[in-house]
Write a protein that holds these residues in place. Structure first.
Motif, PDB file in Angstrom:
ATOM      1  N   ASP A   9       0.842  -1.194   0.000  1.00 47.31           N
ATOM      2  CA  ASP A   9       0.000   0.000   0.000  1.00 47.31           C
ATOM      3  C   ASP A   9       0.878   1.245   0.000  1.00 47.31           C
ATOM      4  O   ASP A   9       1.678   1.447   0.914  1.00 47.31           O
ATOM      5  CB  ASP A   9      -0.901  -0.010   1.237  1.00 47.31           C
ATOM      6  N   ILE A  10       0.732   2.077  -1.034  1.00 49.13           N
ATOM      7  CA  ILE A  10       1.526   3.316  -1.112  1.00 49.13           C
ATOM      8  C   ILE A  10       0.663   4.544  -0.855  1.00 49.13           C
ATOM      9  O   ILE A  10       1.087   5.670  -1.126  1.00 49.13           O
ATOM     10  CB  ILE A  10       2.243   3.444  -2.464  1.00 49.13           C
ATOM     11  N   SER A  11      -0.523   4.354  -0.302  1.00 49.10           N
ATOM     12  CA  SER A  11      -1.412   5.484  -0.017  1.00 49.10           C
ATOM     13  C   SER A  11      -0.776   6.557   0.861  1.00 49.10           C
ATOM     14  O   SER A  11      -1.089   7.748   0.693  1.00 49.10           O
ATOM     15  CB  SER A  11      -2.703   4.986   0.638  1.00 49.10           C
ATOM     16  N   PRO A  12       0.106   6.203   1.829  1.00 46.95           N
ATOM     17  CA  PRO A  12       0.722   7.269   2.633  1.00 46.95           C
ATOM     18  C   PRO A  12       1.448   8.335   1.822  1.00 46.95           C
ATOM     19  O   PRO A  12       1.619   9.457   2.300  1.00 46.95           O
ATOM     20  CB  PRO A  12       1.686   6.494   3.536  1.00 46.95           C
ATOM     21  N   LEU A  13       1.880   8.006   0.599  1.00 49.07           N
ATOM     22  CA  LEU A  13       2.563   9.010  -0.218  1.00 49.07           C
ATOM     23  C   LEU A  13       1.651  10.161  -0.589  1.00 49.07           C
ATOM     24  O   LEU A  13       2.117  11.272  -0.883  1.00 49.07           O
ATOM     25  CB  LEU A  13       3.116   8.362  -1.488  1.00 49.07           C
ATOM     26  N   ALA A  14       0.336   9.921  -0.593  1.00 47.55           N
ATOM     27  CA  ALA A  14      -0.625  10.984  -0.888  1.00 47.55           C
ATOM     28  C   ALA A  14      -1.058  11.733   0.362  1.00 47.55           C
ATOM     29  O   ALA A  14      -1.694  12.782   0.270  1.00 47.55           O
ATOM     30  CB  ALA A  14      -1.859  10.401  -1.569  1.00 47.55           C
ATOM     31  N   ALA A  47      -5.594  14.174  -0.907  1.00 48.12           N
ATOM     32  CA  ALA A  47      -5.478  14.632   0.469  1.00 48.12           C
ATOM     33  C   ALA A  47      -6.799  15.254   0.904  1.00 48.12           C
ATOM     34  O   ALA A  47      -7.730  15.384   0.109  1.00 48.12           O
ATOM     35  CB  ALA A  47      -4.340  15.650   0.588  1.00 48.12           C
ATOM     36  N   GLY A  48      -6.877  15.645   2.148  1.00 45.13           N
ATOM     37  CA  GLY A  48      -8.093  16.258   2.673  1.00 45.13           C
ATOM     38  C   GLY A  48      -8.885  15.282   3.529  1.00 45.13           C
ATOM     39  O   GLY A  48      -8.750  14.062   3.426  1.00 45.13           O
ATOM     40  N   ARG A  49      -9.743  15.831   4.381  1.00 44.89           N
ATOM     41  CA  ARG A  49     -10.459  15.009   5.358  1.00 44.89           C
ATOM     42  C   ARG A  49     -11.459  14.068   4.716  1.00 44.89           C
ATOM     43  O   ARG A  49     -11.613  12.922   5.141  1.00 44.89           O
ATOM     44  CB  ARG A  49     -11.164  15.919   6.367  1.00 44.89           C
ATOM     45  N   VAL A  50     -12.152  14.525   3.678  1.00 43.95           N
ATOM     46  CA  VAL A  50     -13.151  13.673   3.044  1.00 43.95           C
ATOM     47  C   VAL A  50     -12.481  12.482   2.371  1.00 43.95           C
ATOM     48  O   VAL A  50     -12.908  11.329   2.511  1.00 43.95           O
ATOM     49  CB  VAL A  50     -13.995  14.470   2.025  1.00 43.95           C
ATOM     50  N   VAL A  51     -11.412  12.750   1.630  1.00 42.66           N
ATOM     51  CA  VAL A  51     -10.681  11.677   0.965  1.00 42.66           C
ATOM     52  C   VAL A  51     -10.123  10.699   2.002  1.00 42.66           C
ATOM     53  O   VAL A  51     -10.177   9.470   1.824  1.00 42.66           O
ATOM     54  CB  VAL A  51      -9.545  12.246   0.100  1.00 42.66           C
ATOM     55  N   ALA A  52      -9.591  11.229   3.097  1.00 41.15           N
ATOM     56  CA  ALA A  52      -9.039  10.373   4.148  1.00 41.15           C
ATOM     57  C   ALA A  52     -10.121   9.479   4.745  1.00 41.15           C
ATOM     58  O   ALA A  52      -9.889   8.284   5.005  1.00 41.15           O
ATOM     59  CB  ALA A  52      -8.396  11.215   5.230  1.00 41.15           C
ATOM     60  N   ALA A  53     -11.316  10.021   4.947  1.00 43.26           N
ATOM     61  CA  ALA A  53     -12.407   9.230   5.510  1.00 43.26           C
ATOM     62  C   ALA A  53     -12.836   8.122   4.556  1.00 43.26           C
ATOM     63  O   ALA A  53     -13.088   6.982   4.973  1.00 43.26           O
ATOM     64  CB  ALA A  53     -13.591  10.128   5.844  1.00 43.26           C
ATOM     65  N   VAL A  54     -12.904   8.430   3.250  1.00 46.33           N
ATOM     66  CA  VAL A  54     -13.256   7.413   2.254  1.00 46.33           C
ATOM     67  C   VAL A  54     -12.178   6.334   2.199  1.00 46.33           C
ATOM     68  O   VAL A  54     -12.473   5.130   2.121  1.00 46.33           O
ATOM     69  CB  VAL A  54     -13.458   8.055   0.868  1.00 46.33           C
ATOM     70  N   ARG A  55     -10.936   6.768   2.250  1.00 45.74           N
ATOM     71  CA  ARG A  55      -9.828   5.811   2.217  1.00 45.74           C
ATOM     72  C   ARG A  55      -9.916   4.858   3.420  1.00 45.74           C
ATOM     73  O   ARG A  55      -9.773   3.635   3.264  1.00 45.74           O
ATOM     74  CB  ARG A  55      -8.503   6.568   2.224  1.00 45.74           C
ATOM     75  N   ASP A  56     -10.161   5.401   4.596  1.00 46.53           N
ATOM     76  CA  ASP A  56     -10.222   4.574   5.799  1.00 46.53           C
ATOM     77  C   ASP A  56     -11.459   3.685   5.834  1.00 46.53           C
ATOM     78  O   ASP A  56     -11.390   2.527   6.270  1.00 46.53           O
ATOM     79  CB  ASP A  56     -10.211   5.465   7.046  1.00 46.53           C
ATOM     80  N   ALA A  57     -12.578   4.233   5.379  1.00 44.25           N
ATOM     81  CA  ALA A  57     -13.850   3.517   5.523  1.00 44.25           C
ATOM     82  C   ALA A  57     -14.158   2.580   4.358  1.00 44.25           C
ATOM     83  O   ALA A  57     -14.937   1.636   4.522  1.00 44.25           O
ATOM     84  CB  ALA A  57     -14.989   4.526   5.690  1.00 44.25           C
TER      85      ALA A  57
END
Length: 335
Positions: A9-14, A47-57
């Motif tokens: 998973d390379i998501s942390p790069l974003a 990046a951003g809170r909405v994208v982070a929430a979608v990524r996590d959920a």
């Protein structure tokens, strides 16, 4: 030796440009240099809170594993504790620290809630866990009751630009390298800097803005923002000393990078810092501005000695060795 198909998973790069991104970037590059490895990179950008929430959920629990099944990977590696709670392939998860459990007040509400729900479960379902220091391994055993035999300590490395030889930035300055967020304790550093007897010296702070509205108010303080690696290496080499006084760390990459560049280092007296610096840094109480100020003065006075000891301490940290040890772990869990 059979060719291994590894999904990572390379998501942390974003999400960040800090230590986790460095880990992903350098480890994947070093893995590509290993033989008999087929690397599949998976990432949910933005990046951003909405994208982070979608990524996590959505991305981690539902989508990523489908890509791994399609590619028939032998091992799935997650470079942070964000990971699916079930997988058809063995899971390797890297824990850099357990700061969100030790100091939840230093994180935003979403991270606190998400971590409380998923972090213990991820640690439990992971086939194997990578800890970046012996300290982080102890934290996993103590806080999450992870069996010690499930955790393998694999140290970080030093990226290519961070070496003693090279250009040095001009000026008379102390350097701090850190994301601007509460846990990094930058306001205490600013207070300590104003108390230290360093003559006509500037405090330069390099790092991206994080969260928590951290302000750097003080005479002689200059915020540089995010700095590319080559420029950062020059800043390390030219600094009278480098200060890193975070209240909690699982490793401390800026300390390692500064040591490798031959900079005198003043760092918080924390177990992982003592572990990696091996006596080559001045350690101080991160809660005490007077202790930090005295450390700054001492580091500047001992520059000639410390600039030799730092690269010696950093020499054992190598990304190719980290990748080789990580590949050995992959082979163990893929059996």
């Amino acid at each position: 030796m059979a060719r291994l198909r590894i999904g990572i998973d390379i998501s942390p790069l974003a999400q960040t440009r800090a230590g986790t991104a460095r880990y992903v970037q350098e480890l994947t590059a070093a893995l590509e240099r290993q033989v008999d490895v087929e690397l599949h990179r998976y990432g949910f950008g933005g990046a951003g809170r909405v994208v982070a929430a979608v990524r996590d959920a959505v991305w981690y629990p539902a989508v990523l594993s489908t890509h791994a099944r399609r590619d028939r990977v032998d091992v799935l590696h997650f470079p942070t504790f964000r990971a699916p709670l079930r997988s058809s392939a063995p899971l390797v998860v890297t824990f850099h620290d357990l700061a969100v459990l030790r100091h939840p007040e230093a994180f935003n509400a979403w991270t606190r809630r998400y971590s409380a729900l998923t972090l213990p479960r991820v640690a439990r379902i992971a086939t194997a866990i990578v800890a970046v220091s012996e300290f982080t391994k102890r934290e996993l055993v103590e806080l999450l009751d992870v069996p010690a035999e499930k955790v393998r300590v694999i140290l970080n490395g030093v990226a290519a630009p961070f070496r003693r030889e090279g250009l040095a930035s001009e000026g008379d300055y102390v350097l701090a390298v850190s994301t601007l967020e509460p846990r990094k304790n930058l306001q205490t550093l600013v207070e300590a800097f104003t108390r230290a007897d360093l003559g006509n010296c500037e405090l330069r702070v390099a790092g991206a803005r994080g969260w928590g509205d951290v302000e750097l108010n003080g005479d002689g303080v200059r915020y540089l923002g995010f700095v590319p690696d080559e420029e950062l290496a020059s800043l390390y080499r030219g600094a009278r000393c480098v200060a890193y006084v975070s209240r909690y760390e699982g490793f401390g990459l800026p300390v390692l990078e500064a040591l490798a560049c031959g900079a005198p280092v003043v760092a918080a007296d924390l177990p992982p810092i003592r572990e990696l610096a091996d006596g080559a840094a001045i350690t101080v109480d991160p809660a005490d501005p007077e202790s930090i100020a005295a450390g700054l003065e001492q580091a500047v006075a001992r520059r000639a000695e410390l600039s030799t000891r730092g690269p010696e301490a950093a020499a054992r940290y190598d990304w190719d060795r980290s990748a080789a040890e990580t590949l050995a772990l992959y082979r163990d869990v893929a059996k």
